[in-house]
Design an enzyme around this catalytic site. Sequence first.
Site, PDB file in Angstrom:
ATOM      1  N   ALA A 261       0.838  -1.207   0.000  1.00  0.00           N
ATOM      2  CA  ALA A 261       0.000   0.000   0.000  1.00  0.00           C
ATOM      3  C   ALA A 261       0.874   1.260   0.000  1.00  0.00           C
ATOM      4  CB  ALA A 261      -0.890  -0.007   1.236  1.00  0.00           C
TER       5      ALA A 261
ATOM      6  N   LYS B  43     -11.995  -4.021   4.518  1.00  0.00           N
ATOM      7  CA  LYS B  43     -10.749  -4.757   4.801  1.00  0.00           C
ATOM      8  C   LYS B  43      -9.972  -4.091   5.932  1.00  0.00           C
ATOM      9  CE  LYS B  43      -7.530  -7.846   4.470  1.00  0.00           C
ATOM     10  NZ  LYS B  43      -6.227  -7.377   4.751  1.00  0.00           N
TER      11      LYS B  43
ATOM     12  N   ARG C 144     -16.493  21.362  31.324  1.00  0.00           N
ATOM     13  CA  ARG C 144     -16.283  22.097  30.064  1.00  0.00           C
ATOM     14  C   ARG C 144     -16.920  23.478  30.141  1.00  0.00           C
ATOM     15  NH1 ARG C 144     -18.794  20.210  25.672  1.00  0.00           N
ATOM     16  NH2 ARG C 144     -17.240  20.927  24.182  1.00  0.00           N
TER      17      ARG C 144
ATOM     18  N   GLU D 257      -8.714  -7.920  13.484  1.00  0.00           N
ATOM     19  CA  GLU D 257      -7.564  -8.852  13.527  1.00  0.00           C
ATOM     20  C   GLU D 257      -6.579  -8.432  14.623  1.00  0.00           C
ATOM     21  OE1 GLU D 257      -5.706  -9.704   9.590  1.00  0.00           O
ATOM     22  OE2 GLU D 257      -3.859  -8.954  10.478  1.00  0.00           O
TER      23      GLU D 257
ATOM     24  N   SER E 116      -8.108 -11.048   2.013  1.00  0.00           N
ATOM     25  CA  SER E 116      -7.550 -11.598   3.245  1.00  0.00           C
ATOM     26  C   SER E 116      -7.328 -13.093   3.135  1.00  0.00           C
ATOM     27  CB  SER E 116      -8.490 -11.327   4.422  1.00  0.00           C
ATOM     28  OG  SER E 116      -7.924 -11.880   5.600  1.00  0.00           O
ATOM     29  N   GLY E 117      -6.303 -13.537   3.833  1.00  0.00           N
ATOM     30  CA  GLY E 117      -6.071 -14.976   3.899  1.00  0.00           C
ATOM     31  C   GLY E 117      -4.622 -15.364   3.702  1.00  0.00           C
TER      32      GLY E 117
ATOM     33  N   HIS F 125     -11.626  -5.148   9.018  1.00  0.00           N
ATOM     34  CA  HIS F 125     -11.238  -6.554   9.231  1.00  0.00           C
ATOM     35  C   HIS F 125      -9.901  -6.603   9.951  1.00  0.00           C
ATOM     36  CE1 HIS F 125      -8.688  -9.943   8.003  1.00  0.00           C
ATOM     37  NE2 HIS F 125      -9.783 -10.684   7.891  1.00  0.00           N
ATOM     38  N   ASN F 126      -8.957  -5.797   9.484  1.00  0.00           N
ATOM     39  CA  ASN F 126      -7.629  -5.805  10.099  1.00  0.00           C
ATOM     40  C   ASN F 126      -7.645  -5.219  11.507  1.00  0.00           C
ATOM     41  OD1 ASN F 126      -6.925  -6.743   7.566  1.00  0.00           O
ATOM     42  ND2 ASN F 126      -4.999  -5.642   7.540  1.00  0.00           N
TER      43      ASN F 126
HETATM   44  C1  6PG Z   1      -4.959 -10.577   5.878  1.00  0.00           C
HETATM   45  C2  6PG Z   1      -3.952  -9.814   6.689  1.00  0.00           C
HETATM   46  C3  6PG Z   1      -2.906  -9.234   5.803  1.00  0.00           C
HETATM   47  C4  6PG Z   1      -1.673  -8.776   6.521  1.00  0.00           C
HETATM   48  C5  6PG Z   1      -1.900  -7.732   7.541  1.00  0.00           C
HETATM   49  C6  6PG Z   1      -0.781  -7.628   8.530  1.00  0.00           C
HETATM   50  O1  6PG Z   1      -6.122 -10.278   6.044  1.00  0.00           O
HETATM   51  O2  6PG Z   1      -4.564 -11.473   5.121  1.00  0.00           O
HETATM   52  O3  6PG Z   1      -4.602  -8.792   7.384  1.00  0.00           O
HETATM   53  O4  6PG Z   1      -3.524  -8.255   5.022  1.00  0.00           O
HETATM   54  O5  6PG Z   1      -1.084  -9.864   7.112  1.00  0.00           O
HETATM   55  O6  6PG Z   1      -1.994  -6.522   6.863  1.00  0.00           O
HETATM   56  O7  6PG Z   1      -0.881  -6.395   9.095  1.00  0.00           O
HETATM   57  P1  6PG Z   1       0.208  -5.789  10.038  1.00  0.00           P
HETATM   58  O8  6PG Z   1       1.532  -5.924   9.329  1.00  0.00           O
HETATM   59  O9  6PG Z   1      -0.211  -4.370  10.203  1.00  0.00           O
HETATM   60  O10 6PG Z   1       0.153  -6.597  11.286  1.00  0.00           O
END
Ligand code: 6PG
Length: 499
Positions: A78, A212, A475, A219, A130-131, A215-216
Amino acid sequence: MAEQGYQIGMVGLGVMGRNLLLNMADHGFSGMGYDTDQSKVQLLRHEAGERRIEGAASLPEFMGGLSSPRAIMMLVPAGPPVDAVIRALMPHLEPGDLLIDGGNSYFKDTELRAATLAERGVQFLGVGISGGENGARHGASLMPGGAREAYERVRPILEAVAARVPVVPSGLAVAAASTDAEAGLSPNGAAHDEAELCVAYMGPGGAGHYVKMVHNGIEYALMELIAESYDIMSRALGLTDEELEAVYRRWNEGELNSYLIEITANIFGKVDERTGKRLVDVILDQAGQKGTGKWTSQSAMDLGVPAPTVDAAVSMRDLSALKDEREQAAQILHGPQRAYRGERPRVLHQLHNALYVGMASAYAQGLALLRAASQSFHYDLKLEEVARIWRGGCIIRSAMLEPIRAAYSAQPDLPNLLLDQQLGWEVMARQPDLRAIIRSTVGLGISIPGLSAALAYFDGYRSAWLPANLIQAQRDYFGAHTYERIDEKGVFHTHWSED
Ligand code: 6PG
């Protein structure tokens, strides 16, 4: 000639790009790959075997070899590399061509790129994939976003490489399936029984990359929660690596069944060839990150959506990176020295349930963020579909995603998963165990911000009253920011002191 060319082009022949091409070819799609690194092109040619895959030695050869209008996927890191590829392709692109960014791009970059390319008549899709390597090769979870017509053009290819999960009769949980074999499919992808694909059109613009990104974020949160459970079992209970492997393996057979728990068990079983020790014990305790978790937290804050477990996960990766400072601090700052005295089986049971609540909370935070983003950015996300395509192929796949999918099927606009009758009940039933774990772990001085944030989120969310009235008073006191009253409509200001 061009009309008979290769059906899909791939720029970036790293692990993901090559494996996706092989997966596409196994499903009958011809592909041509290109990379500035010719050794990767050679590797692709070698791996292709008899498949209809070719590696191009130059960009003109690559562009000339694709059937027109072209469909080209980029799988590069990216940020600037994506723009560099687009710049290189630009002189060769023609109106009607379609570019697909399959990397972890920031959703706002995706929207900008789509607008720039649209001026040239080139379509653009941002597809979250992802995967990892295995997903790319045998079935990934794909989150495509952009113009729907563009998606329809490549839909057959994306569907072919998507993971498949069995259709679940309502009310039943499903184990997290990753590969065709696990999902009960024949090698060519045809289902023995009915199967659902882990791909669906997410929405316009950057919707695919936004999903996504979240998702991360989830994660990161799940990984932090699992790491905290390891810390508790290792430092408080004194479990050995063998015992940890067994615990995670057992947990993976029940309601915590998930890819991340499964690989955690495998990790504790892995022996380092150099030292003969368990490999995990010779790995430096500093976690890296490429930014998607941080973006999730940033976007959550921009949209005013609480995502405290994701925030904690990002902060803990940052804290882990301060290794030198932590080593100094360990000499100076001391905490409790007590050993844990609870009974192991009971604590392990509590920890299992604490992890369940933590995981549910992470999904709840992520999906609540998606709901808010969908409204703000007009993505029109279908959260049931999001949960469905996360059930297989991706890193956060888990058995829990089936009840989550069912929750959104019953109530598509559910504000928060915790409000789902079934899931809310499951979380409530396990909260005493999370509280017990937090009480004892805090007493031992072990840092568990992910689990603590999950409980704070639960307790804060279920609280009809929060002490924010005091914050409003403060405030107004120091900045005349005004406040609202509970007994009268309007905006009020008070002169709080005579000075
Ligand atoms: C996925 C993972 C993949 C990647 C991550 C790692 O879904 O297959 O998320 O995209 O392993 O981006 O992210 P970091 O390097 O930020 O932990």
